[in-house]
Design a protein around this motif. Structure first.
Motif, PDB file in Angstrom:
ATOM      1  N   ILE A  67      -5.934  14.146  -5.206  1.00 23.47           N
ATOM      2  CA  ILE A  67      -4.924  12.832  -5.509  1.00 23.47           C
ATOM      3  C   ILE A  67      -5.257  12.439  -6.629  1.00 23.47           C
ATOM      4  O   ILE A  67      -6.098  11.891  -7.055  1.00 23.47           O
ATOM      5  N   ALA A  68      -4.228  12.516  -7.725  1.00 19.92           N
ATOM      6  CA  ALA A  68      -4.485  11.954  -9.131  1.00 19.92           C
ATOM      7  C   ALA A  68      -3.127  11.393  -9.557  1.00 19.92           C
ATOM      8  O   ALA A  68      -2.202  11.357  -8.741  1.00 19.92           O
ATOM      9  N   THR A  69      -3.267  10.604 -10.530  1.00 27.40           N
ATOM     10  CA  THR A  69      -2.133   9.742 -10.979  1.00 27.40           C
ATOM     11  C   THR A  69      -1.677  10.399 -12.410  1.00 27.40           C
ATOM     12  O   THR A  69      -0.522   9.981 -12.867  1.00 27.40           O
ATOM     13  N   VAL A  92      -0.324  17.060  -5.182  1.00 28.07           N
ATOM     14  CA  VAL A  92      -0.416  15.664  -4.961  1.00 28.07           C
ATOM     15  C   VAL A  92       0.570  15.190  -3.878  1.00 28.07           C
ATOM     16  O   VAL A  92       0.302  14.430  -3.085  1.00 28.07           O
ATOM     17  N   ILE A  93       1.798  15.751  -4.237  1.00 34.26           N
ATOM     18  CA  ILE A  93       2.790  15.205  -3.314  1.00 34.26           C
ATOM     19  C   ILE A  93       2.668  15.654  -1.905  1.00 34.26           C
ATOM     20  O   ILE A  93       2.893  14.693  -0.736  1.00 34.26           O
ATOM     21  N   GLN A 122      -5.793   2.798   6.089  1.00 28.00           N
ATOM     22  CA  GLN A 122      -6.245   2.084   6.811  1.00 28.00           C
ATOM     23  C   GLN A 122      -4.568   1.393   7.273  1.00 28.00           C
ATOM     24  O   GLN A 122      -4.597   0.903   8.600  1.00 28.00           O
ATOM     25  N   ALA A 123      -3.724   1.420   6.641  1.00 24.82           N
ATOM     26  CA  ALA A 123      -2.452   0.961   7.027  1.00 24.82           C
ATOM     27  C   ALA A 123      -1.907   1.837   8.141  1.00 24.82           C
ATOM     28  O   ALA A 123      -0.910   1.416   9.011  1.00 24.82           O
ATOM     29  N   GLU A 150       2.359   1.701  -3.327  1.00 17.17           N
ATOM     30  CA  GLU A 150       1.394   2.303  -4.180  1.00 17.17           C
ATOM     31  C   GLU A 150       1.269   3.918  -4.196  1.00 17.17           C
ATOM     32  O   GLU A 150       1.279   4.710  -5.167  1.00 17.17           O
ATOM     33  N   ARG A 193       0.873  -1.123  -0.019  1.00 16.42           N
ATOM     34  CA  ARG A 193       0.098  -0.103   0.089  1.00 16.42           C
ATOM     35  C   ARG A 193       0.850   1.292  -0.090  1.00 16.42           C
ATOM     36  O   ARG A 193       0.515   2.007  -0.840  1.00 16.42           O
ATOM     37  N   THR A 220      -6.125   3.483  -3.350  1.00 14.12           N
ATOM     38  CA  THR A 220      -4.836   3.482  -2.587  1.00 14.12           C
ATOM     39  C   THR A 220      -4.901   4.511  -1.650  1.00 14.12           C
ATOM     40  O   THR A 220      -4.506   4.489  -0.214  1.00 14.12           O
ATOM     41  N   GLY A 248      -6.489   2.390   1.359  1.00 17.82           N
ATOM     42  CA  GLY A 248      -5.256   1.501   1.832  1.00 17.82           C
ATOM     43  C   GLY A 248      -4.373   1.992   2.802  1.00 17.82           C
ATOM     44  O   GLY A 248      -3.992   1.562   3.832  1.00 17.82           O
ATOM     45  N   ASN A 249      -3.895   3.286   2.326  1.00 15.77           N
ATOM     46  CA  ASN A 249      -2.887   3.971   3.116  1.00 15.77           C
ATOM     47  C   ASN A 249      -3.503   4.498   4.386  1.00 15.77           C
ATOM     48  O   ASN A 249      -2.764   4.506   5.369  1.00 15.77           O
ATOM     49  N   ILE A 266      -0.070  13.271  -0.195  1.00 15.26           N
ATOM     50  CA  ILE A 266       0.396  12.088   0.478  1.00 15.26           C
ATOM     51  C   ILE A 266       1.396  12.094   1.397  1.00 15.26           C
ATOM     52  O   ILE A 266       1.160  11.492   2.413  1.00 15.26           O
ATOM     53  N   LYS A 267       2.152  13.076   1.470  1.00 20.07           N
ATOM     54  CA  LYS A 267       3.075  13.634   2.687  1.00 20.07           C
ATOM     55  C   LYS A 267       2.257  13.772   3.945  1.00 20.07           C
ATOM     56  O   LYS A 267       2.641  13.365   5.092  1.00 20.07           O
ATOM     57  N   TYR A 299     -14.383   2.682  -7.683  1.00 21.34           N
ATOM     58  CA  TYR A 299     -13.637   1.619  -8.037  1.00 21.34           C
ATOM     59  C   TYR A 299     -12.368   2.012  -8.462  1.00 21.34           C
ATOM     60  O   TYR A 299     -11.752   1.441  -9.171  1.00 21.34           O
ATOM     61  N   GLN A 324      -8.312   3.437  -8.781  1.00 26.30           N
ATOM     62  CA  GLN A 324      -7.137   2.794  -8.018  1.00 26.30           C
ATOM     63  C   GLN A 324      -6.712   3.975  -7.005  1.00 26.30           C
ATOM     64  O   GLN A 324      -6.207   3.680  -6.068  1.00 26.30           O
ATOM     65  N   VAL A 325      -6.912   5.378  -7.367  1.00 29.35           N
ATOM     66  CA  VAL A 325      -6.664   6.464  -6.371  1.00 29.35           C
ATOM     67  C   VAL A 325      -7.260   6.192  -5.299  1.00 29.35           C
ATOM     68  O   VAL A 325      -7.001   6.406  -4.017  1.00 29.35           O
ATOM     69  N   MET A 348       4.309  11.786 -10.234  1.00 28.87           N
ATOM     70  CA  MET A 348       4.081  13.302  -9.966  1.00 28.87           C
ATOM     71  C   MET A 348       5.350  14.151 -10.059  1.00 28.87           C
ATOM     72  O   MET A 348       5.590  15.084 -10.854  1.00 28.87           O
TER      73      MET A 348
END
Lengths: 135, 212
Positions: free
Chosen positions: B91-93, B121-122, B157-158, A45, A42, B151, B154-155, B125-126, B145, B147-148, A53
């Protein structure tokens, strides 16, 4: 023409997270679509998105990614146990990760049982590749 | 009796470990154009009387982290919750400056916006590591559904971060809360319209349950 490159889990299992991600991004930057056995962790990912980016430029516009993974809620206890043991012994080889360059792949739609990959065919985004996933 | 003794002692010392944590960093996360900034504005208007962020129909309007300190909300039972509200870039890919050209920007504006958006976006996430609780704002008219979304979930939850999903834009006919509930069955989902304030009271009540 669309090129797919298969990446077996054995190719990345000994690599550090940073090297795994660099390897995958380098393939995608060659305008190929990665079909990877298994999935990233995870955190990896999220790192993949971060590094993507950082790499964005007028030529590289990012990625489309989709991970197909067995739904653990639908597995019985024996299947779950097998999955856990396999992951511990061999790494997380279950499922499949698809990563494509955003300049080639318009979108990847994922329903629980299938993946539809729409390519930017001649720039009009009408191409469609369908993959069915067995769980 | 022992607990009361320590409570009295700590209250005299102005320190109470039995009190619930009531000041948290609450992050608004999600893909671009889900309505994070509209929800941030709704919360700030409702409880502070002023807006927080600018909103736009063009993606990546929020390109840097925005924080509003000391937002206090009250529930029906009179309980108060104070938090720092953190509005994050979507957040985008992928980010294509040509998308902004098509929205009427000139080449320089479009390239600058794309560059700022990638940095945004960076940063989003940070900043995940700094959050105590997160509201994931999803556009209920879109397929959850992606993937962003997976993800982000999932992060969170982690990291063991409590999550509330705001299924936004329920004022639109195409919206479906059920699809979002089916995609993320382990989380609380509240359907809202941040723009019009629809169901916002339920959102606040659920926020009290999720933020601990």
């Amino acid at each position: 023409m669309v090129t797919f490159q298969f990446v077996p889990y054995s190719d990345i299992e000994t690599l550090s997270s940073a090297k795994r991600i660099t390897k995958l991004i380098n393939i995608v930057k060659e305008n190929k679509i990665v079909i990877m056995e298994g999935r990233l962790r995870r955190e990896e990912e999220a790192d993949l998105i971060e590094i993507t980016m950082e790499e964005i430029s007028p030529k590289f516009k990012g990625i489309e990614i989709s991970v197909v993974y067995p739904d653990r809620n639908k597995q019985n206890l024996s299947q779950k146990m097998k999955g856990v043991f396999a992951s511990v012994l061999l790494g997380d080889r279950q499922g499949m990760t698809i990563i494509g360059p955003a300049s080639v792949v318009k979108k990847i739609e994922q329903n629980p049982d299938k993946i539809e990959l729409f390519t930017k065919e001649n720039g009009n985004g009408n191409g469609k590749t369908r993959t069915r996933n067995r769980k | 009796m022992v607990k009361n003794f320590f409570k009295n002692l700590f209250s005299k010392l102005k320190f109470n470990p039995f009190a619930k944590k009531n000041h948290v960093k609450l992050g608004l996360y999600g893909p671009p154009n889900g309505g994070k900034s509209t929800l941030a504005n709704r919360i700030c208007l409702d409880w502070l009387g002023e807006e927080m962020s600018s909103v736009s129909h063009i993606a990546h309007e929020t390109r840097e982290i925005k924080i509003k300190e000391q937002v206090s909300i009250k529930n029906k039972k009179g309980r108060e919750l104070t938090f720092s509200l953190v509005d994050t870039p979507g957040i985008a890919t992928k980010i294509d400056y040509e998308d902004f050209l098509r929205k009427g920007m000139n080449k320089k504006e479009a390239k600058d916006r794309a560059k700022e958006a990638t940095k945004g976006v960076i940063d989003s996430i940070k900043w995940l590591d700094n959050m105590d609780s997160v509201v994931v704002v999803l556009d209920a008219t879109r397929d959850p559904y992606s993937q962003v979304n997976i993800t982000i979930m999932g992060n969170l939850q982690a990291r063991n971060i409590p999550v509330l999903i705001a299924a936004n834009k329920v004022d639109l006919k195409k919206s479906s809360i059920d699809v979002i509930k089916a995609a993320f069955p382990q989380y609380e989902v509240v359907g809202i319209s941040a723009k019009y304030g629809k169901n916002i009271e339920d959102f606040y009540e659920t926020l009290f349950k999720v933020v601990k």
